[in-house]
Design a protein around this motif. Structure first.
Motif, PDB file in Angstrom:
ATOM      1  N   ILE B  32       0.869  -1.194   0.046  1.00 49.51           N
ATOM      2  CA  ILE B  32       0.100   0.122   0.026  1.00 49.51           C
ATOM      3  C   ILE B  32       0.949   1.285  -0.050  1.00 49.51           C
ATOM      4  CG2 ILE B  32      -2.016  -1.124   1.200  1.00 49.51           C
ATOM      5  CD1 ILE B  32      -0.870   0.166   3.605  1.00 49.51           C
ATOM      6  N   ALA B 153     -14.369  -5.242   4.305  1.00 44.20           N
ATOM      7  CA  ALA B 153     -13.851  -4.757   3.046  1.00 44.20           C
ATOM      8  C   ALA B 153     -14.347  -5.057   1.641  1.00 44.20           C
ATOM      9  CB  ALA B 153     -12.364  -4.448   3.169  1.00 44.20           C
ATOM     10  N   GLY B 155     -13.786  -5.237  -2.694  1.00 42.10           N
ATOM     11  CA  GLY B 155     -13.176  -4.783  -3.833  1.00 42.10           C
ATOM     12  C   GLY B 155     -13.850  -5.199  -5.057  1.00 42.10           C
ATOM     13  N   LEU B 174      -7.848  -4.662  -4.035  1.00 40.12           N
ATOM     14  CA  LEU B 174      -8.340  -3.440  -3.912  1.00 40.12           C
ATOM     15  C   LEU B 174      -9.381  -3.664  -2.412  1.00 40.12           C
ATOM     16  CD1 LEU B 174      -9.939  -2.389  -7.371  1.00 40.12           C
ATOM     17  CD2 LEU B 174      -8.215  -1.517  -5.799  1.00 40.12           C
ATOM     18  N   ARG B 177      -6.825  -3.091   0.253  1.00 32.80           N
ATOM     19  CA  ARG B 177      -6.439  -1.852   0.252  1.00 32.80           C
ATOM     20  C   ARG B 177      -7.741  -1.016   0.955  1.00 32.80           C
ATOM     21  NH1 ARG B 177      -3.265   1.714  -4.043  1.00 32.80           N
ATOM     22  NH2 ARG B 177      -4.340   3.801  -3.787  1.00 32.80           N
ATOM     23  N   ASP B 178      -8.970  -1.646   0.547  1.00 34.15           N
ATOM     24  CA  ASP B 178     -10.156  -0.988   1.386  1.00 34.15           C
ATOM     25  C   ASP B 178     -10.073  -1.159   2.781  1.00 34.15           C
ATOM     26  OD1 ASP B 178     -12.711   0.496   1.142  1.00 34.15           O
ATOM     27  OD2 ASP B 178     -13.663  -1.570   1.395  1.00 34.15           O
ATOM     28  N   ALA B 180      -7.458  -1.572   4.546  1.00 31.89           N
ATOM     29  CA  ALA B 180      -6.395  -0.603   4.913  1.00 31.89           C
ATOM     30  C   ALA B 180      -6.762   0.753   5.365  1.00 31.89           C
ATOM     31  CB  ALA B 180      -5.171  -0.754   4.321  1.00 31.89           C
ATOM     32  N   ALA B 181      -7.575   1.167   4.297  1.00 33.81           N
ATOM     33  CA  ALA B 181      -8.021   2.604   4.482  1.00 33.81           C
ATOM     34  C   ALA B 181      -9.021   2.657   5.502  1.00 33.81           C
ATOM     35  CB  ALA B 181      -8.665   3.075   3.129  1.00 33.81           C
ATOM     36  N   LEU B 182      -9.841   1.662   5.841  1.00 31.37           N
ATOM     37  CA  LEU B 182     -10.784   1.729   7.038  1.00 31.37           C
ATOM     38  C   LEU B 182     -10.003   1.789   8.252  1.00 31.37           C
ATOM     39  CD1 LEU B 182     -13.686   1.700   8.001  1.00 31.37           C
ATOM     40  CD2 LEU B 182     -13.675  -0.607   7.616  1.00 31.37           C
TER      41      LEU B 182
END
Lengths: 224, 227
Positions: B32, B153, B155, B174, B177-178, B180-182
């Motif tokens: 990421i 999450a 994607g 994705l 990564r989603d 990770a963002a959360l």
């Protein structure tokens, strides 16, 4: 021999008829909310609205708009969307991206966000939503092959609709500059008399060309 | 002789048919980008379950095909890198390590509750979709569970410009990564982990050895990360 000539003649007549008939209808319009313009060194980013919200804008379409906007002598400076999203991780992910311009002031106050945007010279973010869908189709086509050869006979058609909307956000004033939208409907035909002759309506390409052309005028503000 | 040849040929054809109905997808170690956030002044321990080093998901899509998705050590790499970006100090624990003996403010224990995906035929679209539900258990320095947080999450990736397996891989990346963002956005608000730095902790323990598989490719190269 005569039979083969007749077949070719019929095919040519059908082709001519279809070529003369309109296969694509399109509409493009914009709604301006504020003054626009772009200075040297400033750039734009093309983004798809989040798929978390049900948007299905195709990656190919975003790439097409990016390429079309940056092409030509009047081309804009376009920052690739993936590069932009990575440089601002995690604030432009599908889950976290701002949904409205009123969220921009708070976003710009986050550490490093305003600096990254300034460093890349991003003046406008263009949010795309919409997609291309097959909405109708019909006809029938059958093909057969044997020891003496093969061929197809029949007629098939399908209709694709491409509806896209672009919201332009001005990062200088942190406000919406307006929207540009396009609506393209294209019907493709596949007649076959021995040989199938595809007559494809490039609906999505036309929608890309329409929207990119209008967006360029909108941002540069040629009317002003 | 002819009969044996026929049987062999039939077997080969059958095998070819079965192979044709199954798909194997192997995920490369994801990375990421460095987030635009400030590190929390917290020293954490990270204890990951064994399946984070070799997670394989197998699923038969009803009446159509069999899919095997090998995430390998993608989860371990993701969480090691993510927490390396988020906290001032991260210590990755071996299974036998006692967190009570370590100089940490909190222990985070991620796990996977569920992994699901949808192929285009199922969703009647041109996209692959992946859902991952992680669970983060956060313990304080005394070993008391202070938070048990499910992280869902999602994607999605189209098949128009990618092959099926590439689209599924991208959807999985994705989704990670989603997550990770959360986690970056909500971890502190949900678990209150930043407040744990102020609490009194046991005496410092010696550094532990580096488990090679736990090291991520990017910024987090060692078990103990300190900047």
């Amino acid at each position: 021999m005569q039979q083969a000539r007749d077949v070719i003649r019929i095919q040519l007549i059908i082709l001519l008829g279809l070529a003369l008939g309109g296969c694509i209808t399109s509409r493009v319009e914009d709604a301006r909310e504020g003054m626009t313009g772009i200075n040297e060194g400033e750039s734009v980013v093309i983004m798809a609205k989040s798929y978390h919200l049900g948007n299905e804008t195709e990656e190919d379409y975003i790439n097409c708009i990016e390429n079309a906007l940056s092409r030509g002598s009047k081309g804009l400076r376009v920052i690739p969307h993936r590069q932009f999203v990575d440089s601002l991780f995690p604030w432009f992910e599908p889950r976290t991206a701002p949904a409205e311009t009123k969220n921009l002031p708070k976003l710009m106050q986050r550490p490093g966000v305003a600096e990254q945007i300034a460093q890349q010279g991003v003046r406008y973010i263009i949010w795309l939503d919409g997609d291309t869908e097959r909405v109708a189709g019909g006809g029938s086509l059958s093909c057969a092959a044997g020891p003496g050869g093969g061929g197809c006979f029949g007629f098939a058609w399908w209709q694709n609709d491409a509806d896209y909307n672009a919201s332009v956000w001005d990062l200088e004033g942190l406000e919406s500059a307006g929207t540009v939208s396009t609506d393209v409907s294209g019907t493709s035909f596949l007649p076959a008399l021995v040989i199938p002759v595809p007559l494809i309506a490039r609906t999505q390409s036309r929608a890309c060309k329409n929207l990119a052309g209008q967006l360029q005028s909108f941002i540069v503000n040629e009317a002003a | 002789m002819i009969l044996k040849a026929r049987i062999a040929l039939t077997g080969l054809l059958l095998a070819a048919t079965l192979v044709g109905c199954s798909s194997n997808v192997t995920l490369q170690t994801p990375t990421i980008p460095r987030p635009l956030t400030e590190k929390m002044p917290v020293s954490i321990g990270l204890r990951m379950p064994p399946n984070f080093q070799s997670f394989v998901h197998e699923e038969e899509v009803y009446g159509r095909s069999e899919w095997t998705i090998d995430l390998g050590n993608a989860n371990a790499a993701l969480f090691t890198q993510l927490f390396g970006f988020m906290f001032e100090k991260v210590t990755v624990l071996n299974p036998d390590d006692d967190p009570q003996l370590l100089d940490i403010d909190a222990l985070i224990e991620p796990s996977i509750d569920a992994f699901e995906f949808a192929v285009p035929n199922q969703s009647n679209s041109e996209s692959f979709a992946v859902w991952v539900r992680y669970r983060l258990r956060v313990y304080d320095a005394e070993g008391t569970l202070v938070s048990n947080w499910p992280v869902s999450a999602y994607g999605k990736s189209e098949t128009e410009s990618l092959s099926n397996s590439e689209a599924l891989k991208r959807a999985a990346i994705l989704a990670m990564r989603d997550a990770a963002a959360l986690i970056i956005m909500k971890l502190d608000a949900t678990t209150g982990i930043s407040a744990m730095a102020d609490r009194e902790t046991p005496a410092a323990a010696p550094a532990i050895e580096v488990p090679p598989a736990a090291a991520a490719e990017d910024d987090v190269q060692a078990t103990i990360v300190e900047e």
